[in-house]
Enzyme design. Structure first.
Site, short mmCIF file in Angstrom:
data_model
loop_
_atom_site.label_atom_id
_atom_site.label_comp_id
_atom_site.label_asym_id
_atom_site.label_seq_id
_atom_site.Cartn_x
_atom_site.Cartn_y
_atom_site.Cartn_z
N GLY A 195 8.02 -8.46 -6.77
CA GLY A 195 8.48 -8.69 -5.39
C GLY A 195 7.33 -9.18 -4.54
O GLY A 195 6.17 -9.20 -4.98
N SER A 236 4.47 -9.50 -1.59
CA SER A 236 3.43 -8.60 -1.08
C SER A 236 4.03 -7.80 0.08
O SER A 236 4.65 -8.37 0.98
CB SER A 236 2.24 -9.43 -0.58
OG SER A 236 1.28 -8.58 -0.01
N GLY A 237 3.87 -6.51 0.05
CA GLY A 237 4.41 -5.66 1.12
C GLY A 237 5.86 -5.26 0.93
O GLY A 237 6.43 -4.54 1.75
N ALA A 238 6.48 -5.68 -0.19
CA ALA A 238 7.89 -5.34 -0.41
C ALA A 238 8.06 -3.84 -0.71
O ALA A 238 9.12 -3.26 -0.43
CB ALA A 238 8.47 -6.18 -1.54
N GLY A 239 7.02 -3.24 -1.31
CA GLY A 239 7.12 -1.81 -1.63
C GLY A 239 6.85 -1.47 -3.08
O GLY A 239 7.08 -0.33 -3.51
N LYS A 240 6.36 -2.42 -3.86
CA LYS A 240 6.15 -2.20 -5.29
C LYS A 240 5.21 -1.02 -5.56
O LYS A 240 5.54 -0.12 -6.34
CB LYS A 240 5.55 -3.47 -5.95
CG LYS A 240 6.40 -4.72 -5.79
CD LYS A 240 5.74 -5.93 -6.41
CE LYS A 240 4.40 -6.31 -5.82
NZ LYS A 240 4.45 -6.74 -4.39
N THR A 241 4.03 -1.06 -4.95
CA THR A 241 3.04 -0.01 -5.23
C THR A 241 3.56 1.35 -4.79
O THR A 241 3.43 2.35 -5.52
CB THR A 241 1.72 -0.34 -4.50
OG1 THR A 241 1.20 -1.56 -5.04
CG2 THR A 241 0.69 0.77 -4.66
N SER A 301 4.02 -11.03 -9.52
CA SER A 301 4.60 -11.76 -10.67
C SER A 301 5.72 -12.70 -10.24
O SER A 301 6.88 -12.46 -10.56
CB SER A 301 5.07 -10.79 -11.76
OG SER A 301 5.75 -9.65 -11.28
N1 LIG Z 1 12.11 1.89 0.92
C1 LIG Z 1 10.80 1.62 0.85
N2 LIG Z 1 10.18 1.64 -0.33
C2 LIG Z 1 8.86 1.36 -0.42
N3 LIG Z 1 8.07 1.06 0.64
C3 LIG Z 1 8.64 1.03 1.85
C4 LIG Z 1 10.01 1.31 2.02
N4 LIG Z 1 10.30 1.19 3.32
C5 LIG Z 1 9.15 0.89 3.94
N5 LIG Z 1 8.14 0.78 3.07
C6 LIG Z 1 6.76 0.46 3.42
O1 LIG Z 1 6.46 -0.86 2.98
C7 LIG Z 1 5.09 -0.94 2.61
C8 LIG Z 1 5.01 -1.45 1.20
O2 LIG Z 1 3.68 -1.57 0.82
P1 LIG Z 1 3.26 -1.65 -0.71
O3 LIG Z 1 3.95 -0.60 -1.50
O4 LIG Z 1 1.77 -1.70 -0.75
O5 LIG Z 1 3.86 -3.07 -1.11
P2 LIG Z 1 3.50 -4.01 -2.35
O6 LIG Z 1 2.82 -3.18 -3.39
O7 LIG Z 1 4.83 -4.54 -2.79
O8 LIG Z 1 2.62 -5.09 -1.81
C9 LIG Z 1 4.48 0.44 2.77
O9 LIG Z 1 3.83 0.50 4.00
C10 LIG Z 1 5.71 1.35 2.75
O10 LIG Z 1 5.51 2.53 3.47
MG LIG Z 2 0.92 -3.41 -4.23
#
Ligand SMILES: Nc1ncnc2c1ncn2[C@@H]1O[C@H](COP(=O)(O)OP(=O)(O)O)[C@@H](O)[C@H]1O
Ligand SMILES: [Mg+2]
Length: 196
Positions: A26, A28-33, A100
């Site tokens: 997904g 960046s910032g989608a919530g993967k980590t 990815s």
């Molecule tokens: N349902 C959700 N699941 C995961 N993260 C969420 C959700 N809603 C909001 N967020 C927020 O979105 C952000 C996702 O960041 P991160 O997990 O680092 O994204 P990624 O790894 O995809 O770049 C975090 O600040 C998290 O708190």
């Molecule tokens: Mg991440």
């Protein structure tokens, strides 16, 4: 004799039945980590062997020096896939959280995973990710200061057949983790402790 099979309640202990690859993709910032870390924690709590390969970390070590051209991104994913396969074939649940963006690269990992592969599409719009702007990168990307930024100035190919799709604009973290673990159970990759 009839036995009634109880469905383990949400949050019940989970144990892996062997190695597998759980692949989060997904923007960046989608919530993967965030989701991947919680899934890892759930599995560890149940006594499973599990390892997280996070894109940001991998790029500081295994893929140090690689950029964001298609070729470099494909190399990065192939390396992560290789390590994930090694882990999975040794009984570890390899959880991967990496943008990815290319379907071909994800499919190549799937093909090498001997059927024990789960693709999790963590979906959020560019607008939502930019509002969150966890790392301050969207502001720069939208200002044209970062070339090849996925979703802004570089492609993202949504998976057409992911085993799990989570819209993090409308789904809580707990429900997101539950969606993944339920699917892992349905596929037989994990058992609720107490299942037979
Ligand atoms: N349902 C959700 N699941 C995961 N993260 C969420 C959700 N809603 C909001 N967020 C927020 O979105 C952000 C996702 O960041 P991160 O997990 O680092 O994204 P990624 O790894 O995809 O770049 C975090 O600040 C998290 O708190
Ligand atoms: Mg991440």
């Amino acid at each position: 004799m009839t036995t009634i099979k109880m469905r383990a309640p949400a949050g019940a202990m989970l144990r892996a039945t062997g190695g597998s690859i759980v692949w989060f993709t997904g923007l960046s910032g989608a919530g993967k980590t965030t989701i991947a870390r919680s899934v890892v924690e759930r599995l560890r709590d149940g006594g499973s062997r599990v390892e997280l390969l996070d894109g940001d970390e991998v790029r500081e070590h295994l893929s140090k020096g690689l950029g964001f051209s298609r070729e470099d991104r494909d190399t990065n994913i192939a390396r992560i896939g290789y390590v994930a396969r090694l882990l999975a074939r040794n009984g570890v649940v390899a959880v991967v959280a990496a943008i990815s963006p290319y379907q071909d690269a994800r499919d190549a990992v799937r093909r090498g995973a001997g059927g024990r592969f789960v693709e999790v599409f963590v979906r959020a719009s560019v607008a939502a990710c930019a509002r969150r702007d966890v790392k301050g990168l969207y502001a720069k990307a939208l200002a044209g200061e970062i070339a090849q930024f996925t979703g802004v100035s570089d492609p993202y190919e949504p998976p057409p057949a992911a085993e799990v799709v989570i819209d993090t604009e409308t789904t809580s973290l707990d429900d997101s983790v539950e969606a993944v673990t339920q699917r892992l159970r349905a596929l037989g990759f994990v058992l609720g402790v107490g299942d037979d």
